[in-house]
Design an enzyme around this catalytic site. Structure first.
Site, mmCIF file in Angstrom:
data_model
loop_
_atom_site.group_PDB
_atom_site.id
_atom_site.type_symbol
_atom_site.label_atom_id
_atom_site.label_comp_id
_atom_site.label_asym_id
_atom_site.label_seq_id
_atom_site.Cartn_x
_atom_site.Cartn_y
_atom_site.Cartn_z
ATOM 1 C CG ASP A 57 -1.805 -1.108 1.369
ATOM 2 O OD1 ASP A 57 -2.180 -1.668 0.327
ATOM 3 O OD2 ASP A 57 -2.140 -1.474 2.511
HETATM 4 N N1 URA Z 1 -1.255 -5.975 3.738
HETATM 5 C C1 URA Z 1 -1.667 -4.716 3.819
HETATM 6 O O1 URA Z 1 -2.685 -4.431 4.435
HETATM 7 N N2 URA Z 1 -0.975 -3.755 3.181
HETATM 8 C C2 URA Z 1 0.147 -4.006 2.483
HETATM 9 O O2 URA Z 1 0.751 -3.095 1.934
HETATM 10 C C3 URA Z 1 0.590 -5.332 2.429
HETATM 11 C C4 URA Z 1 -0.137 -6.306 3.062
#
Ligand code: URA
Length: 252
Positions: free
Chosen positions: A114
């Site tokens: 993310d």
């Molecule tokens: N899980 C998440 O919630 N965000 C990420 O970036 C990777 C795994």
């Protein structure tokens, strides 16, 4: 889910028009036209079928010119927060590819982190390798460290471990390790290792047990760690590491 085809020796099959488009010689549409016009050969044979699948080792020629195969390269990037895990961003935000702008390779991230998540992401121009690692059947483990709101009772940690119910179904068993609790701030630091790669999975898992994530970092991908790297830095994988990752996927 996207269907991925493999040959017996583990090569990934791709549609001919996609291979031509990826090589940069023509758009996908133009590539289709070239195939229909009989201007594309695979291992010396003219191919006019649009759905034809080819393997990376096949020789593809367009108008008698062999497609260049870019030398495959592999990197680990320590992605900082505030960076998108795509090659281009329509909002003009910094992308993981921008860290490699000074190199001549067209690199793609293996999977996603993310915008607000930091940590380890593999970057490569080897699509076959990337698809191996991302394929759910290979169950590559990813370790995250999350700072979350509140103290987490033991039974909630067990829920994370056995699987929590998300909108689209229960998560697979995970490894959970409670690292610390800060009494003054009322926050916990928890290590969570999962092998699935659902969208925002870690954040949603913690949310499901009532402990929203404040900060998230991916510390490990298979056996790879961020040792020696600061946020924004990258290093090339050693040939041994690439081989090990490939073997992990194929031998599972
Ligand atoms: N899980 C998440 O919630 N965000 C990420 O970036 C990777 C795994």
């Amino acid at each position: 889910m996207k269907c991925i085809h493999f040959t017996k020796n583990g090569e990934r099959m791709e549609r001919l028009q996609k291979v031509i488009a990826h090589s940069g010689v023509a758009s996908r549409r133009k590539a289709e036209q070239l195939i229909l016009e009989g201007r594309v050969t695979v291992n010396g044979e003219v191919v006019r079928e649009l759905g034809t699948k080819v393997r990376p080792s096949d020789d593809v020629e367009v108008n008698g010119v062999r497609l260049e195969k870019e030398e495959p390269v592999y990197f680990i990037l320590y992605k900082p927060r505030g960076v998108v895990s795509t090659v281009n961003d329509d909002k003009g935000r910094k992308t993981v590819a921008n860290f490699f702008d000074h190199l001549k390779f067209r690199l793609y991230p293996v999977g996603r982190l993310d915008y607000d998540t930091s940590g380890l992401i593999i970057m490569t121009n080897d699509g076959e390798f990337a698809n191996y690692l991302m394929h759910p059947k290979f169950k590559i483990e990813k370790k995250y460290v999350a700072k979350v709101q509140g103290a987490i009772p033991r039974e909630k940690l067990k829920e994370l471990e056995y699987g929590v119910q998300l909108e689209e179904g229960k998560t697979a068993p995970a490894k959970v390790n409670m690292l610390s609790f800060d009494r003054t701030k009322g926050t916990s630091i928890v290590e969570l290792t999962i092998h699935e790669g659902r969208n925002r999975q870690v954040r949603r898992m913690f949310e499901a047990i009532g402990a929203p994530v404040i900060k998230l970092k991916r510390e490990q991908y298979a056996f790879l760690t961020l040792t020696g790297l600061n946020a924004g830095e990258f290093r090339e994988l050693t040939p041994k590491e690439v081989k090990q990752l490939r073997n992990m996927a194929i031998n599972k």
